[in-house]
Design an enzyme around this catalytic site. Structure first.
Site, PDB file in Angstrom:
ATOM      1  N   ASN A  24     -20.599  30.544 -13.334  1.00 15.41           N
ATOM      2  CA  ASN A  24     -20.322  29.259 -13.986  1.00 15.41           C
ATOM      3  C   ASN A  24     -19.814  28.164 -13.041  1.00 15.41           C
ATOM      4  O   ASN A  24     -20.384  27.064 -13.012  1.00 15.41           O
ATOM      5  CB  ASN A  24     -19.365  29.464 -15.163  1.00 15.41           C
ATOM      6  CG  ASN A  24     -20.063  30.152 -16.331  1.00 15.41           C
ATOM      7  OD1 ASN A  24     -21.113  30.762 -16.149  1.00 15.41           O
ATOM      8  ND2 ASN A  24     -19.500  30.065 -17.517  1.00 15.41           N
ATOM      9  N   LYS A  68     -17.552  40.452 -18.265  1.00 14.95           N
ATOM     10  CA  LYS A  68     -18.171  39.136 -18.488  1.00 14.95           C
ATOM     11  C   LYS A  68     -17.412  38.051 -17.718  1.00 14.95           C
ATOM     12  O   LYS A  68     -18.029  37.140 -17.131  1.00 14.95           O
ATOM     13  CB  LYS A  68     -18.199  38.836 -19.990  1.00 14.95           C
ATOM     14  CG  LYS A  68     -18.725  37.459 -20.371  1.00 14.95           C
ATOM     15  CD  LYS A  68     -20.222  37.360 -20.266  1.00 14.95           C
ATOM     16  CE  LYS A  68     -20.775  35.954 -20.421  1.00 14.95           C
ATOM     17  NZ  LYS A  68     -20.684  35.384 -21.734  1.00 14.95           N
TER      18      LYS A  68
HETATM   19  O1  PAF Z   1     -21.189  30.780 -19.877  1.00 19.52           O
HETATM   20  C1  PAF Z   1     -22.416  30.903 -19.734  1.00 19.52           C
HETATM   21  O2  PAF Z   1     -23.157  29.952 -19.578  1.00 19.52           O
HETATM   22  C2  PAF Z   1     -23.031  32.287 -19.779  1.00 19.52           C
HETATM   23  O3  PAF Z   1     -22.180  33.153 -20.412  1.00 19.52           O
HETATM   24  C3  PAF Z   1     -23.446  32.848 -18.424  1.00 19.52           C
HETATM   25  C4  PAF Z   1     -24.506  33.884 -18.644  1.00 19.52           C
HETATM   26  C5  PAF Z   1     -22.269  33.454 -17.672  1.00 19.52           C
HETATM   27  C6  PAF Z   1     -24.002  31.778 -17.530  1.00 19.52           C
HETATM   28  O4  PAF Z   1     -25.039  31.067 -18.159  1.00 19.52           O
END
Ligand code: PAF
Length: 291
Positions: free
Chosen positions: A182, A174
């Site tokens: 981001n 992630k």
């Molecule tokens: O941080 C976020 O906004 C989400 O986890 C992602 C999917 C990385 C981007 O919208």
């Protein structure tokens, strides 16, 4: 089951509302007293597919005694200063790297459940959230904590949940994806989906994810699938979402750049691995924050 959800941001509100709708006793925790009072009075509204539902979870400024689970959905920079009750499992689904380590310091590794969620939500205003896209929530015990009660509660609330025995891998995946999406959405002021439509930007996103994956490999994490493809699929699945970092920039709030690109940079430096694109992107977002 009694669950405390920490943080009244987009995901905190979404998780609190869905858990409450499934019959779980939910306390939404907001350290700011004025806002907690308003949220308690006005409730939390979740918009989805053109409908809006209002729920009234109990809102408190600290975690009450007797909770069975604490779900941490605060910003990464506040993890180290959380006040958590003894003996209660703590699940972090926060963005970035370093949250688990902070929680282990606070409560001991045997109580920590860790992972990530691909649920996408936008905070439209205080207490009002748009659920933009559903996605998988994957977590597991950092060491010996049993994730089954948390999995069952979240599954009953309608989340797609998977238990993993490699939560570190999930968090890195992630973080690598976030390190591509981001900062670029924040710098360019675009929703996630637009990153795919600009050839040079799409390539830069791919390069950032590859740099992050290389840093992950120095910590022993290897991926049997392409994280670039994961990032691109995430952009497609959450095309209309305003990333959390862009939401922060638009609201003139501190971003999570330190826990995402900053932490990747620090870990790359420890491993003597050059990550030139991550460095520039980190510097630009820091500039954006300090304008
Ligand atoms: O941080 C976020 O906004 C989400 O986890 C992602 C999917 C990385 C981007 O919208």
């Amino acid at each position: 089951m009694k669950v405390a959800v920490l943080g009244p941001g987009a995901l905190g509100c979404l998780f609190a509302v869905k858990l409450r709708q499934s019959g779980t006793k939910v306390h939404l925790i907001d350290h700011r007293e004025d806002r907690a009072r308003r949220l308690e009075k006005n409730g939390i509204t979740v918009e989805m597919n053109g409908t809006a539902e209002v729920e009234h979870p109990t809102v408190a400024t600290s975690i009450p005694a007797g909770m069975d689970l604490v779900i941490v959905l605060t910003k990464a920079y506040s993890t180290g200063s959380l006040r958590l009750p003894p003996e209660v499992p703590v699940l972090t689904l926060q963005n970035g790297l370093g949250n688990v380590e902070s929680l282990c310091t606070l409560v001991g590794s045997a109580r920590v459940l860790a992972g990530a969620t691909s649920e996408a939500a936008t905070l439209l205003e205080e207490g009002r959230v748009r659920h933009v896209a559903s996605g998988k929530t994957v977590f597991g015990g950092w060491t010996s904590c049993d994730g089954e009660p948390a999995r069952a509660a979240l599954a009953a609330a309608g989340f797609t949940v998977e238990i993993t025995d490699a939560p570190g891998q999930t968090i890195w995946e992630k973080a690598a994806v976030s390190s591509g999406i981001n900062p670029l959405t924040a710098l360019l002021d675009v929703p996630n989906g637009l990153l795919l439509q600009m050839v040079e930007v799409r390539q830069l996103m791919r390069d950032l994810v590859v740099e992050a994956a290389k840093v992950a490999s120095t910590e022993g994490y290897r991926f049997d699938h392409s994280l670039v493809e994961v990032a691109e699929s995430m952009c497609m699945a959450t095309a209309e979402n305003i990333s959390s970092m862009l939401q922060d920039v638009r609201a003139s709030k501190r971003t999570e750049i330190e826990a995402i690109s900053g932490e990747i940079l620090r870990r790359a430096t420890l491993a003597s691995l050059p990550t030139p694109r991550t460095r520039v992107i980190y510097q630009l977002v820091r500039g954006l924050e300090n304008r």
